[in-house]
Enzyme design. Structure first.
Site, PDB file in Angstrom:
ATOM      1  N   TYR A  80      -1.197  -0.804  10.534  1.00  0.00           N
ATOM      2  CA  TYR A  80      -1.438  -1.073   9.110  1.00  0.00           C
ATOM      3  C   TYR A  80      -0.269  -0.546   8.273  1.00  0.00           C
ATOM      4  O   TYR A  80       0.285  -1.271   7.435  1.00  0.00           O
ATOM      5  CB  TYR A  80      -2.760  -0.435   8.666  1.00  0.00           C
TER       6      TYR A  80
ATOM      7  N   SER B 279       0.844  -1.198   0.000  1.00  0.00           N
ATOM      8  CA  SER B 279       0.000   0.000   0.000  1.00  0.00           C
ATOM      9  C   SER B 279       0.878   1.246   0.000  1.00  0.00           C
ATOM     10  O   SER B 279       2.008   1.212   0.514  1.00  0.00           O
ATOM     11  CB  SER B 279      -0.866  -0.013   1.260  1.00  0.00           C
TER      12      SER B 279
HETATM   13  N1  LIG Z   1      -8.817  -0.951  -0.625  1.00  0.00           N
HETATM   14  C1  LIG Z   1      -7.780  -0.125  -0.539  1.00  0.00           C
HETATM   15  O1  LIG Z   1      -7.926   1.123  -0.605  1.00  0.00           O
HETATM   16  C2  LIG Z   1      -6.395  -0.679  -0.399  1.00  0.00           C
HETATM   17  C3  LIG Z   1      -5.325   0.210  -0.532  1.00  0.00           C
HETATM   18  C4  LIG Z   1      -4.034  -0.269  -0.431  1.00  0.00           C
HETATM   19  C5  LIG Z   1      -3.819  -1.631  -0.224  1.00  0.00           C
HETATM   20  N2  LIG Z   1      -4.869  -2.477  -0.072  1.00  0.00           N
HETATM   21  C6  LIG Z   1      -4.578  -3.890   0.164  1.00  0.00           C
HETATM   22  O2  LIG Z   1      -5.225  -4.653  -0.818  1.00  0.00           O
HETATM   23  C7  LIG Z   1      -5.475  -5.973  -0.318  1.00  0.00           C
HETATM   24  C8  LIG Z   1      -6.933  -6.336  -0.568  1.00  0.00           C
HETATM   25  O3  LIG Z   1      -7.745  -5.476   0.238  1.00  0.00           O
HETATM   26  P1  LIG Z   1      -9.215  -5.038  -0.159  1.00  0.00           P
HETATM   27  O4  LIG Z   1      -9.272  -3.564  -0.065  1.00  0.00           O
HETATM   28  O5  LIG Z   1      -9.624  -5.730  -1.416  1.00  0.00           O
HETATM   29  O6  LIG Z   1     -10.003  -5.595   1.106  1.00  0.00           O
HETATM   30  P2  LIG Z   1     -11.197  -6.659   1.269  1.00  0.00           P
HETATM   31  O7  LIG Z   1     -12.249  -6.432   0.267  1.00  0.00           O
HETATM   32  O8  LIG Z   1     -11.532  -6.622   2.713  1.00  0.00           O
HETATM   33  O9  LIG Z   1     -10.477  -8.022   0.897  1.00  0.00           O
HETATM   34  C9  LIG Z   1      -9.562  -8.638   1.754  1.00  0.00           C
HETATM   35  C10 LIG Z   1      -9.398 -10.079   1.312  1.00  0.00           C
HETATM   36  O10 LIG Z   1      -8.427 -10.704   2.155  1.00  0.00           O
HETATM   37  C11 LIG Z   1      -8.957 -11.955   2.569  1.00  0.00           C
HETATM   38  N3  LIG Z   1      -8.392 -12.363   3.839  1.00  0.00           N
HETATM   39  C12 LIG Z   1      -8.392 -11.674   5.014  1.00  0.00           C
HETATM   40  N4  LIG Z   1      -7.821 -12.421   5.964  1.00  0.00           N
HETATM   41  C13 LIG Z   1      -7.441 -13.588   5.399  1.00  0.00           C
HETATM   42  C14 LIG Z   1      -6.807 -14.763   5.863  1.00  0.00           C
HETATM   43  N5  LIG Z   1      -6.427 -14.895   7.139  1.00  0.00           N
HETATM   44  N6  LIG Z   1      -6.567 -15.772   4.992  1.00  0.00           N
HETATM   45  C15 LIG Z   1      -6.949 -15.660   3.697  1.00  0.00           C
HETATM   46  N7  LIG Z   1      -7.552 -14.578   3.181  1.00  0.00           N
HETATM   47  C16 LIG Z   1      -7.805 -13.564   4.039  1.00  0.00           C
HETATM   48  C17 LIG Z   1     -10.463 -11.750   2.630  1.00  0.00           C
HETATM   49  O11 LIG Z   1     -11.148 -12.972   2.429  1.00  0.00           O
HETATM   50  P3  LIG Z   1     -11.810 -13.879   3.579  1.00  0.00           P
HETATM   51  O12 LIG Z   1     -12.413 -12.961   4.593  1.00  0.00           O
HETATM   52  O13 LIG Z   1     -12.815 -14.681   2.802  1.00  0.00           O
HETATM   53  O14 LIG Z   1     -10.698 -14.716   4.101  1.00  0.00           O
HETATM   54  C18 LIG Z   1     -10.688 -10.865   1.418  1.00  0.00           C
HETATM   55  O15 LIG Z   1     -10.834 -11.650   0.271  1.00  0.00           O
HETATM   56  C19 LIG Z   1      -5.102  -5.919   1.163  1.00  0.00           C
HETATM   57  O16 LIG Z   1      -3.829  -6.472   1.352  1.00  0.00           O
HETATM   58  C20 LIG Z   1      -5.112  -4.436   1.473  1.00  0.00           C
HETATM   59  O17 LIG Z   1      -4.291  -4.112   2.572  1.00  0.00           O
HETATM   60  C21 LIG Z   1      -6.150  -2.020  -0.155  1.00  0.00           C
END
Ligand SMILES: NC(=O)c1ccc[n+]([C@@H]2O[C@H](COP(=O)([O-])OP(=O)(O)OC[C@H]3O[C@@H](n4cnc5c(N)ncnc54)[C@H](OP(=O)(O)O)[C@@H]3O)[C@@H](O)[C@H]2O)c1
Length: 252
Positions: A152, A139
């Protein structure tokens, strides 16, 4: 893309889900992993409509043995792994004193240990094939200690540093490493966070951008401008200036 086998963690939601769909539309075979199997099954139906071959892998990335098994199974069932995206992640944010130790452990266990566990277990498989592309989703928050997001930010900084070292080590091995330093993307993680989310993209747009860039196997994929420039600036800004500015810019 048609010959590619792509393994995505955190595929049940948000960016991971959108990445799986984007790769499927480009002809890849997909291994989709996350804890919520029902969400993965729903996604599989969508991916199959795009004519993709799909393997659903219910997985908690905190379980090292299960992660190893899921990667091995994908490699066995779909063909040699080409791209492994360690995308699964969780967030914890809030005013000082509101983040419990259990929140800290959860973030480190998933964002740092879980992501690195995925990459560590993918590496020997790729080395056996003499090719591959390891990808971590960190991120822009990892470029600076953001207010109210200490653990985070720290988790994403750790992942980015790990990926940077790994890329150097694997330079001559034929395995590439990329760090996706994402800006704001609308997903269940960010919705309702209460933080301002300037320049936010929808997940399909982010996925399209990421996959386009990853094709060239760069060290870093980052977005969006001007957040990319601002976070670079923060790195050279005097600490005193940052301390005063950051709480104003990131105010909830
Ligand atoms: N959205 C943003 O603005 C943003 C910005 C920068 C970086 N990111 C990064 O992008 C990535 C995806 O985030 P997102 O925004 O798409 O969030 P999200 O919609 O909450 O998705 C998170 C995913 O991670 C999975 N997950 C969580 N804990 C897990 C575990 N213990 N084992 C396996 N899977 C797990 C969840 O699936 P289950 O609950 O089904 O396990 C879900 O599919 C993350 O690493 C986040 O930090 C996001």
């Amino acid at each position: 893309m048609s010959s590619k086998v792509v393994f995505v963690t955190g595929a049940s939601s948000g960016i991971g889900r959108a990445l799986a769909l984007e790769y499927a539309h480009r002809g890849a075979r997909l291994a989709i992993a996350a804890r919520r199997e029902a969400e993965l099954v729903l996604l599989r139906h969508e991916l199959e409509r795009a004519k993709a071959r799909v393997l659903v892998l219910p997985l908690d990335v905190r379980d090292a043995a299960a992660t190893h098994e899921a990667l091995s199974r994908a490699d066995r069932d779909l063909g040699a792994l080409d791209v492994v995206v360690a995308n699964a992640g969780v967030s914890a944010a809030g005013p000082p004193g509101t983040i419990a130790w259990s929140d800290v452990e959860r973030v480190i266990d998933v964002n740092v240990k879980g992501a690195i566990c995925t990459l560590v277990h993918a590496l020997p498989i790729m080395m056996m094939h003499g090719k591959g592309h390891l990808v971590g989703v960190s991120s822009l928050a990892g470029r600076a200690g953001l207010p109210q997001s200490a653990i985070y930010s720290a988790s994403k900084a750790a992942l980015s540093t790990y990926l940077q070292s790994l890329r150097v080590d694997l330079r001559k091995v034929g395995i590439d490493v990329s760090d996706v330093q994402a800006g704001f993307v609308r997903t269940p993680m960010t919705e309702g966070s209460g933080f301002p989310r300037p320049f936010e993209w929808e997940a399909p747009k982010a996925a399209r951008y990421i996959v386009d860039k990853l094709d060239r196997r760069p060290a870093v994929v980052d977005f969006q401008f001007p957040l990319t420039a601002l976070t670079q600036l923060v790195r050279v800004m005097p600490r005193g200036v940052y301390d005063r500015l950051a709480p104003i810019v990131v105010r909830r």
